[in-house]
Design a protein around this motif. Structure first.
Motif, mmCIF file in Angstrom:
data_model
loop_
_atom_site.group_PDB
_atom_site.id
_atom_site.type_symbol
_atom_site.label_atom_id
_atom_site.label_comp_id
_atom_site.label_asym_id
_atom_site.label_seq_id
_atom_site.Cartn_x
_atom_site.Cartn_y
_atom_site.Cartn_z
ATOM 1 N N ASP A 108 0.811 -1.213 0.000
ATOM 2 C CA ASP A 108 0.000 0.000 0.000
ATOM 3 C C ASP A 108 0.848 1.268 0.000
ATOM 4 O OD1 ASP A 108 -2.314 -1.345 -0.089
ATOM 5 O OD2 ASP A 108 -2.811 -1.177 2.027
ATOM 6 N N TYR A 109 1.999 1.234 0.686
ATOM 7 C CA TYR A 109 2.762 2.481 0.736
ATOM 8 C C TYR A 109 3.388 2.823 -0.607
ATOM 9 C CZ TYR A 109 6.490 -0.823 2.082
ATOM 10 O OH TYR A 109 7.347 -1.876 2.164
ATOM 11 N N ALA A 168 0.305 -2.025 6.614
ATOM 12 C CA ALA A 168 0.920 -2.144 5.290
ATOM 13 C C ALA A 168 0.995 -0.806 4.571
ATOM 14 C CB ALA A 168 0.134 -3.132 4.433
ATOM 15 N N SER A 169 0.281 0.189 5.052
ATOM 16 C CA SER A 169 0.186 1.408 4.253
ATOM 17 C C SER A 169 1.286 2.408 4.570
ATOM 18 C CB SER A 169 -1.181 2.059 4.445
ATOM 19 O OG SER A 169 -1.366 2.399 5.787
ATOM 20 N N LEU A 170 2.070 2.162 5.621
ATOM 21 C CA LEU A 170 3.172 3.071 5.947
ATOM 22 C C LEU A 170 4.478 2.316 5.760
ATOM 23 C CD1 LEU A 170 1.709 4.554 9.247
ATOM 24 C CD2 LEU A 170 1.506 5.473 6.961
ATOM 25 N N ASP A 171 5.431 2.955 5.090
ATOM 26 C CA ASP A 171 6.723 2.319 4.854
ATOM 27 C C ASP A 171 7.425 2.083 6.186
ATOM 28 O OD1 ASP A 171 9.306 1.634 4.190
ATOM 29 O OD2 ASP A 171 9.397 2.987 2.479
ATOM 30 N N PRO A 172 7.689 0.803 6.532
ATOM 31 C CA PRO A 172 8.246 0.516 7.869
ATOM 32 C C PRO A 172 9.632 1.109 8.077
ATOM 33 C CG PRO A 172 8.282 -1.440 6.480
ATOM 34 C CD PRO A 172 7.476 -0.404 5.759
ATOM 35 N N ARG A 173 10.309 1.511 7.011
ATOM 36 C CA ARG A 173 11.676 2.019 7.157
ATOM 37 C C ARG A 173 11.763 3.522 7.157
ATOM 38 N NH1 ARG A 173 15.312 -1.580 7.130
ATOM 39 N NH2 ARG A 173 14.516 -3.654 6.687
ATOM 40 N N MET A 174 10.632 4.188 7.098
ATOM 41 C CA MET A 174 10.698 5.647 7.109
ATOM 42 C C MET A 174 10.150 6.161 8.428
ATOM 43 S SD MET A 174 9.503 6.472 3.274
ATOM 44 C CE MET A 174 9.533 8.231 3.224
ATOM 45 N N ARG A 175 10.779 7.201 8.949
ATOM 46 C CA ARG A 175 10.235 7.835 10.139
ATOM 47 C C ARG A 175 8.970 8.588 9.743
ATOM 48 N NH1 ARG A 175 14.422 8.312 14.355
ATOM 49 N NH2 ARG A 175 16.272 7.338 13.498
ATOM 50 N N HIS A 187 11.390 3.737 -1.391
ATOM 51 C CA HIS A 187 10.612 2.683 -0.736
ATOM 52 C C HIS A 187 11.148 1.283 -1.006
ATOM 53 C CE1 HIS A 187 7.643 5.537 0.574
ATOM 54 N NE2 HIS A 187 7.523 5.989 -0.654
ATOM 55 N N ILE A 246 14.193 -2.791 11.393
ATOM 56 C CA ILE A 246 13.920 -1.718 12.347
ATOM 57 C C ILE A 246 12.921 -2.131 13.408
ATOM 58 C CG2 ILE A 246 12.844 0.552 12.517
ATOM 59 C CD1 ILE A 246 14.079 1.086 9.766
ATOM 60 N N ARG A 247 11.993 -2.986 13.010
ATOM 61 C CA ARG A 247 10.931 -3.327 13.954
ATOM 62 C C ARG A 247 11.428 -4.073 15.179
ATOM 63 N NH1 ARG A 247 7.455 -4.902 8.923
ATOM 64 N NH2 ARG A 247 9.582 -4.931 8.225
ATOM 65 N N ASN A 283 13.604 -1.152 1.779
ATOM 66 C CA ASN A 283 12.929 -2.343 2.277
ATOM 67 C C ASN A 283 13.568 -3.634 1.787
ATOM 68 O OD1 ASN A 283 10.486 -1.694 4.000
ATOM 69 N ND2 ASN A 283 10.301 -0.230 2.336
#
Lengths: 335, 729
Positions: free
Chosen positions: A224-225, B483-490, A243, A330-331, A247
């Protein structure tokens, strides 16, 4: 980057948003209206405490890495090996150019800590010299193959369609050629040097990285992002840079460390076959090969140290990869 | 007295995390008798699934039952060895899970999976196992079990798969069935069918059922007793009728109030619970709900004991609500939006309700003034989005040369319009084409034919840079906040990205915009330095909403904006969406499967079925006077959190499942599931006919008589929200 003539001008946009803030604040955040009441502070508390204090990404990454003790040990080992190979010769002077028939195959002694080679060169000094080329090839191939595979795979996966099909068939075709064939061919045509070895090994090594990255990109591009980013007008290269690539880091970094280990082993086998750069240049693989030739004469010092260094380096790089995968995930990081 | 099947006493389950131990289930006791259905309800993370898994002893590796007893038929399961436990699982206790996609093995035929427990527990022969399998498949309502038994899971629809899952659980005739969110992944129409099935099976086999769900509506209709959990603790337990009629715990009360109702006054704010459930590793002292509780007092720093408030009604609270009979949450349902929905607390430490429950309705006027003015304003507003005869078909390829062998008719000839400032709701079952339609409106997908215009311009006509510049006018909001926010971006970079891409403002102005957006969606400004995973689902959805607003769009397309959130969080987001619409003059296209959410949010609702728009009208009209039998069925299928209503409707409103979109039925596409279908429905496609101002439906046998003057026919339906009807009362 900045285009001030775009409607609506940001200078007008900001006060509007600010005014709206004042209007919504009471309704979306329940607490401020009833300040003074005990419950209001009770509700205000979690709203602030839910937001942890930020820390710099580097420090966080370092902390996560050091939490993995094995990876820390691997890093320490690798640093020691680099020091051994590159700084060691400054303190332990040996003649690695001239061969000496008098001091052939001497066992370890005070003047030659690890004995001598069949050509009568000091074995410890040879291990240091061999370490330099081995580490250079390992890291060089790891970085080169990963970068090229990353760009190739991400482009192929993200653009898709005919381009993807063509690019991937090229990879399939290259994968079907045995790499030793390449090496033998090149060794016959030219005089192998270190740079050529790095280029040849990279040319073989990026293929699997490209495939891996492409597969991962296929799944990332439907997130989605990514859709959101395209939704506000990002171009393909912006999406890949902002993006897709970040990732991909997790798989790519781990894969890259495996490539380093693979390259060290591949270099060793090339040298073992006598196809590496000619003497007096050397590397651990070549030392190993020489040691095996004299195995039945009992010259253990020519075999075991080189073999041990290869194993230790490859292991160290692999556990570092494990630690790095924690860092880029990161998580997993705690604040 | 019926036989007691399950008796859980003071169960405590802990998880050993990296640094701390957390008790996911803390001192929970419950009993279930033969043939009884007990509901376990609470938000995600409250420990209800862990309770179920503790009974089955199927906890993940880090989880352990640390104290308490689980008596099944008088036998304690906690000290049993793994080998003994295997004899219990599947035979004495079975469990069914939420997702029928992942809980069946895709490489085994369904027959083999149903037979598996028989072979394991009874050592049945092939023949005996097959017979019993066919019997069980028949029992769970799978048509033609003999033909289906050799199918693989992917050949079945979601509803049928869940039936197979139930069959595997029931094959060995367990005494207790634990159903963990058995219908959450299914459409409402299918949900009703599956719940009916569970009810029937419980009666026929006189099983005990533990129904774990977050849905108060499901609880209301299907259970005999209910237990409410919060942060690992049991906070209230009562018979279902008692719980809904006289809710005592403030959490249960707030939970009930925050569910949007079909009867909800759409102009009033939804009551919502502030904040979010606590982190189990950092629990507040005393009552765990106190930080979010509107009745909390200094006494709440002590832990309230679970005490009997009335006969058989346990509650753990120092300030139970609704002590006077007749008040409480149930009263609120009969008078939606009325201030009586929040009863006065017995002790007045903090009497102000947390959220105003809306303007009081005046003299029984069904439409509060601001709703009426909103309607008038909308009627005068220009049309922002025009969708004209939109068609989207995806080719299906097959055969040796990947020839085109057919097409999936995702969207077939849909036309409608959205006025500026309006909220247009799109509803339908999954697979009806509503998301595809949304993506086309958002210019992310090119239609096969037909046009979408935004403010008079056809965006997809534009190419390259022109299209990218115009994209700022329409933004997206997604379903899954993970899922809608990039996990690697602040978060700061996430919110700034649209501004950078569009080149709006300089660095400082961009950061100012980000800060003001965070204020607006109710998040701390410190959020800019954090990563998305450090936020809860609701907070992430706020970030997603903020990102959609950075470019000041005219249209926001929201695809299932709240369906991944807990009810208490859901109402926060719905309120926020409404507030932002008012402040920014936004136009929304909201896509949802939940008619109740849409009814609250939308001015106009379009009902889609298998690629067709079957009914379109003002939200009130659609709900109060549906013309199409499908709309009627959808409304009927929504579980209502009121036992008296819910238990009165006894059969699923829409039969069967959505047909394939590759070969849709001829004529009216709904005819295969329609109770009113006749021959003409198969021969002739019904045209859209008018049923009042702006209200159209495509049906040969509508539930209303069509208005004579309006013949919408095949013409594009643009004037949707017209003047309020004179007879709207």
């Amino acid at each position: 980057m900045t285009t001030h003539d775009d409607p609506p001008p940001p200078s007008q946009e900001l006060p509007a948003a600010g005014a709206a803030t004042v209007a919504t604040r009471p309704s979306s955040a329940p607490s401020p209206q009833r300040s003074g009441e005990r419950t209001a502070t009770a509700q205000g508390a979690p709203r602030d405490s839910e937001v942890a204090t930020p820390a710099s990404a580097w420090r966080l990454g370092f902390r996560t890495f050091t939490e993995n003790h094995l990876a820390t040990a691997g890093l320490v080992l690798l640093v020691l090996l680099v020091l051994f190979s590159f700084v060691g010769p400054l303190f332990y002077h040996t003649n690695q150019v001239a061969s000496s028939l008098i001091s052939q195959n001497l066992p370890p002694s005070g003047s030659h800590l690890l004995g001598t080679s069949p050509e009568g060169r000091d074995e410890l000094g040879r291990l240091m010299l061999g370490g330099q080329s081995t580490i250079e090839v390992g890291l060089g191939v790891g970085v080169l193959a990963t970068l090229f595979g990353l760009v190739y795979g991400a482009l192929s996966g993200f653009v898709g369609g005919i381009l993807d099909a063509v690019m991937m068939r090229v990879v399939d075709a290259l994968l079907s050629i045995p790499y030793l064939f390449f090496v033998v061919l090149l060794a016959a045509l030219t005089r192998p040097n270190l740079l050529l070895v790095i280029v040849v090994l990279s040319a073989v090594s990026w293929l699997s990285t490209a495939r891996l990255v492409r597969g991962e990109t296929l799944s990332l591009r439907t997130r989605d992002y990514v859709t959101a980013s395209q939704g506000f007008g990002s171009r393909a290269h912006q999406v890949i840079a902002r993006h897709i690539t970040p990732n991909l880091l997790g798989v790519v970094v781990v894969n890259g460390t495996l490539k380093v280990a693979d390259a060290i082993l591949a270099f060793a086998s090339i040298a073992y076959l006598g196809l590496g750069p000619p003497p007096p240049a050397t590397n651990w693989g070549e030392l190993l090969s020489a040691g095996i030739n004299n195995l039945f004469d009992g010259y253990w010092w020519q075999l075991w140290p080189a073999g041990l260094l290869i194993v230790v380096t490859v292991l160290a790089v692999n556990v570092i990869g494990d630690g790095l995968s924690d860092v880029v995930e990161i998580r997993l990081q705690k604040r | 007295m019926k036989q007691r099947i399950l008796d859980v006493e003071h169960l405590r389950t802990e998880f050993h995390l990296r640094s701390v131990n957390v008790a996911a289930v803390d001192d929970v006791s419950l009993t279930i008798d033969q043939g009884e259905c007990v509901g376990l309800v609470g938000e995600s993370g409250c420990g209800k699934s862990t309770t179920g898994l503790s009974i089955m002893r199927l906890l993940p590796r880090s989880g352990h039952v640390t104290s308490g007893r689980v008596l099944l038929d008088g036998r304690d399961l906690v000290p049993l060895s793994e080998a003994e436990m295997r004899q219990v699982r599947g035979r004495a206790v079975s469990m069914i899970f939420q997702d029928p996609m992942t809980s069946l093995n895709p490489t085994m035929t369904i027959g083999a999976q149903v037979a598996e427990p028989l072979v394991i527990h009874f050592g049945s022969s092939k023949k005996a196992a097959l017979d019993r399998t066919l019997e069980t498949l028949h029992l769970v309502g799978i048509p033609n079990p003999r033909e289906r038994v050799d199918d693989y899971p992917h050949q079945l629809s979601g509803g049928l798969r869940q039936r197979v899952m139930i069959a595997t659980a029931l094959a060995a005739e367990p005494k207790l069935l634990i159903a963990d969110e058995p219908t959450t992944a299914l459409d409402v129409t299918i949900q009703a069918q599956i719940l009916d099935l569970l009810d029937r099976l419980r009666e026929e086999l006189s099983m005990a059922v533990l129904l774990i769900t977050h849905d108060m509506g499901v609880i209301a209709g299907r259970t005999d007793r209910v237990m409410v959990m919060y942060a690992g603790k049991m906070v209230e337990a009562a018979t279902t009728d008692e719980l809904f009629a006289a809710t005592r715990h403030p959490y249960a009360e707030a939970l009930l109030q925050s569910i949007p109702q079909l009867t909800q006054d759409a102009s009033a704010r939804l009551p919502s619970i502030p904040g979010h459930p606590p982190d189990l590793s950092r629990l507040p002292p005393g009552c765990r709900f106190a930080p979010r509780c509107r009745y909390a007092s200094p006494a709440c720093v002590e832990e309230p004991p679970l005490e009997e408030a009335a006969a058989g009604h346990l509650v753990a609270c120092f300030h139970p609500v609704g002590v006077l009979p007749g008040s409480g949450a149930a009263a609120a349902w009969s008078a939606p939006g009325a201030p009586s929905g929040i009863p006065e607390p017995p002790l007045p430490p903090a009497t102000t309700p947390l959220e105003p429950s809306g303007a009081p309705s005046r003299d029984g006027d069904p439409m509060p003034p601001d709703a009426a003015t909103r309607r008038l304003a909308l009627a005068a507003a220009p049309v922002l989005v025009e969708v004209d005869h939109l068609v989207k078909e995806y080719p299906v390829r097959g055969g040796g040369m990947r020839r085109r062998v057919g097409s999936v008719k995702a969207v077939s000839d849909v036309s409608f319009g959205i006025r500026r400032g309006e909220t247009f709701g799109l509803v339908g079952e999954s697979g009806c084409g509503k998301s595809t339609l949304g993506r086309m409106v958002a210019a992310l997908e090119r239609p096969t034919s037909g046009t979408v215009r935004l403010g008079g311009d056809e965006l997809l006509r534009l190419r390259g840079a022109d299209l990218r510049r115009r994209r700022r006018e329409l933004q997206l909001m997604f379903q899954d906040p993970y899922a809608s926010l990039d996990p690697r971006m602040r978060v700061g970079s996430i919110l700034r990205e649209p501004l950078v891409v569009q080149g709006v403002g300089d660095r400082r102005q961009q950061w100012e915009t980000v800060a003001s957006l965070l204020d607006e969606v109710g998040l701390s400004r410190r959020a800019v330095d954090l990563y998305p995973h450090e936020f809860s689902g609701g907070q992430r959805q706020r970030i997603g909403l903020a990102r959609a607003l950075t470019l000041n769009p005219r249209l926001v397309v929201a695809d299932e904006p709240v369906s991944a959130l807990d009810v208490s969080i859901q109402s926060q987001i719905l309120n926020l969406m409404k507030a932002l619409q008012r402040n920014h003059g936004l136009t929304y296209l909201v896509i949802s499967h939940d008619l109740a959410v849409l009814r609250y949010l939308s001015d106009t609702i379009g009902v889609m079925y298998l690629g067709k728009m079957v009914e379109l009208g003002a939200a009130d009209d659609i709900y109060a006077r549906p013309a199409h039998p499908y709309t009627h069925g959808l409304i009927q299928a929504i579980p209502v959190p009121d036992p008296s209503i819910e238990k009165a409707k006894r059969s699923a409103a829409v039969r069967g499942e959505l047909p394939s979109a590759v070969n849709p039925p001829s004529g009216c596409r709904f005819r295969t599931r329609c109770p009113l279908a006749q021959e003409i429905c198969a021969e002739e496609e019904p045209p859209l006919r008018g049923f009042g101002p702006g209200h159209v439906a495509a049906c040969h046998f509508p539930l209303l008589s069509p208005s004579a003057d309006q013949q919408a026919g095949g013409a594009p339906v643009v004037s949707v929200t017209s003047e309020p009807a004179p007879g709207a009362s």
